[in-house]
Write a protein that holds these residues in place. Sequence first.
Motif, mmCIF file in Angstrom:
data_model
loop_
_atom_site.group_PDB
_atom_site.id
_atom_site.type_symbol
_atom_site.label_atom_id
_atom_site.label_comp_id
_atom_site.label_asym_id
_atom_site.label_seq_id
_atom_site.Cartn_x
_atom_site.Cartn_y
_atom_site.Cartn_z
ATOM 1 N N GLY A 1 0.818 -1.209 0.000
ATOM 2 C CA GLY A 1 0.000 0.000 0.000
ATOM 3 C C GLY A 1 0.852 1.259 0.000
ATOM 4 O O GLY A 1 0.415 2.307 -0.458
ATOM 5 N N GLY A 2 2.050 1.150 0.496
ATOM 6 C CA GLY A 2 2.956 2.292 0.469
ATOM 7 C C GLY A 2 2.646 3.350 1.504
ATOM 8 O O GLY A 2 3.102 4.470 1.387
ATOM 9 N N LYS A 3 1.875 3.029 2.519
ATOM 10 C CA LYS A 3 1.554 4.036 3.520
ATOM 11 C C LYS A 3 2.698 4.232 4.500
ATOM 12 O O LYS A 3 2.798 5.252 5.151
ATOM 13 N N PHE A 4 3.562 3.229 4.614
ATOM 14 C CA PHE A 4 4.685 3.350 5.532
ATOM 15 C C PHE A 4 5.789 4.129 4.845
ATOM 16 O O PHE A 4 6.245 3.778 3.770
ATOM 17 N N LYS A 5 6.216 5.197 5.452
ATOM 18 C CA LYS A 5 7.276 6.019 4.881
ATOM 19 C C LYS A 5 8.541 5.821 5.701
ATOM 20 O O LYS A 5 8.514 5.808 6.926
ATOM 21 N N LYS A 6 9.630 5.671 4.991
ATOM 22 C CA LYS A 6 10.908 5.534 5.683
ATOM 23 C C LYS A 6 11.309 6.894 6.233
ATOM 24 O O LYS A 6 11.196 7.903 5.542
ATOM 25 N N PRO A 7 11.784 6.938 7.446
ATOM 26 C CA PRO A 7 12.195 8.230 8.006
ATOM 27 C C PRO A 7 13.462 8.732 7.326
ATOM 28 O O PRO A 7 14.293 7.942 6.885
ATOM 29 N N ALA A 8 13.574 10.032 7.228
ATOM 30 C CA ALA A 8 14.754 10.631 6.620
ATOM 31 C C ALA A 8 15.921 10.460 7.586
ATOM 32 O O ALA A 8 15.817 10.768 8.770
ATOM 33 N N LEU A 9 17.011 9.946 7.079
ATOM 34 C CA LEU A 9 18.170 9.722 7.912
ATOM 35 C C LEU A 9 19.091 10.935 7.859
ATOM 36 O O LEU A 9 19.267 11.535 6.808
ATOM 37 N N ARG A 10 19.658 11.265 9.004
ATOM 38 C CA ARG A 10 20.579 12.390 9.057
ATOM 39 C C ARG A 10 21.986 11.891 8.797
ATOM 40 O O ARG A 10 22.353 10.794 9.205
ATOM 41 N N LYS A 11 22.781 12.717 8.161
ATOM 42 C CA LYS A 11 24.177 12.372 7.956
ATOM 43 C C LYS A 11 24.925 12.683 9.244
ATOM 44 O O LYS A 11 24.787 13.752 9.810
ATOM 45 N N VAL A 12 25.702 11.739 9.672
ATOM 46 C CA VAL A 12 26.473 11.909 10.894
ATOM 47 C C VAL A 12 27.938 11.745 10.550
ATOM 48 O O VAL A 12 28.323 10.749 9.938
ATOM 49 N N ARG A 13 28.714 12.706 10.947
ATOM 50 C CA ARG A 13 30.153 12.615 10.694
ATOM 51 C C ARG A 13 30.820 12.024 11.937
ATOM 52 O O ARG A 13 30.754 12.580 13.015
ATOM 53 N N VAL A 14 31.440 10.888 11.735
ATOM 54 C CA VAL A 14 32.130 10.224 12.823
ATOM 55 C C VAL A 14 33.530 9.878 12.330
ATOM 56 O O VAL A 14 33.683 9.305 11.246
ATOM 57 N N SER A 15 34.525 10.225 13.114
ATOM 58 C CA SER A 15 35.880 9.888 12.710
ATOM 59 C C SER A 15 36.113 8.404 12.926
ATOM 60 O O SER A 15 35.352 7.722 13.622
ATOM 61 N N ALA A 16 37.202 7.902 12.361
ATOM 62 C CA ALA A 16 37.502 6.482 12.482
ATOM 63 C C ALA A 16 37.791 6.122 13.934
ATOM 64 O O ALA A 16 37.393 5.049 14.416
ATOM 65 N N ASP A 17 38.463 7.021 14.663
ATOM 66 C CA ASP A 17 38.747 6.750 16.079
ATOM 67 C C ASP A 17 37.459 6.641 16.886
ATOM 68 O O ASP A 17 37.305 5.736 17.710
ATOM 69 N N GLU A 18 36.531 7.560 16.665
ATOM 70 C CA GLU A 18 35.264 7.524 17.400
ATOM 71 C C GLU A 18 34.472 6.272 17.073
ATOM 72 O O GLU A 18 33.848 5.666 17.942
#
Length: 188
Positions: free
Chosen positions: A109-126
């Motif tokens: 039916g397509g009523k379920f919408k995927k939430p918009a994902l935020r870009k997260v900057r994470v360093s390799a160490d973190e």
Amino acid sequence: MNPKAVVDKPKSKISASRKLSLKMMLLARAMEELDKETVDREDEKARYLGEKLPPLQVSSLSMKELQLLCEQLHAKLGTTDEERYDCEEKVTKHNKDIRELKLKVQDLGGKFKKPALRKVRVSADEMMRALLGSKHKGSMDLRGNLKSVKKEDNKEVSTSEVGDWRKNVEAMSGMEGRKKMFDAAGGQ
């Protein structure tokens, strides 16, 4: 186009009192059908029990006949229990299938919408600290571990041979120019 024409709904041809009387008649009919259905279920249950479980006459039976009757009833009890278990399993399987099909219908039916994902900057160490916790030791600074290399200038053509750039282009054209460049680069 007239904006009032879009907003106005067509009037019903049935009056409000007529609608109310129809609703009342439908509800009364539904109540009758419901009562009839419950009576039919009771009759069916009584018929089924009468068919599967005839009335017992135990007063005039001897001990051996009573033991035989108990064995027969025990065997019937086992088969009935198996049938009950099979029916319960069928019901649970059908309920599971119904749930899965409802989910498929909802997905289609397509009523379920995927939430918009935020870009997260994470360093390799973190990221390593998040994954490994306190076990993570050392740095993931890969650029710091690289060797530094000096770039060599390949433009070691002396400008003393040819002062004008046009003459330099003419001198380097063709095989003779390539030979000169090869000799100049290899000779040093």
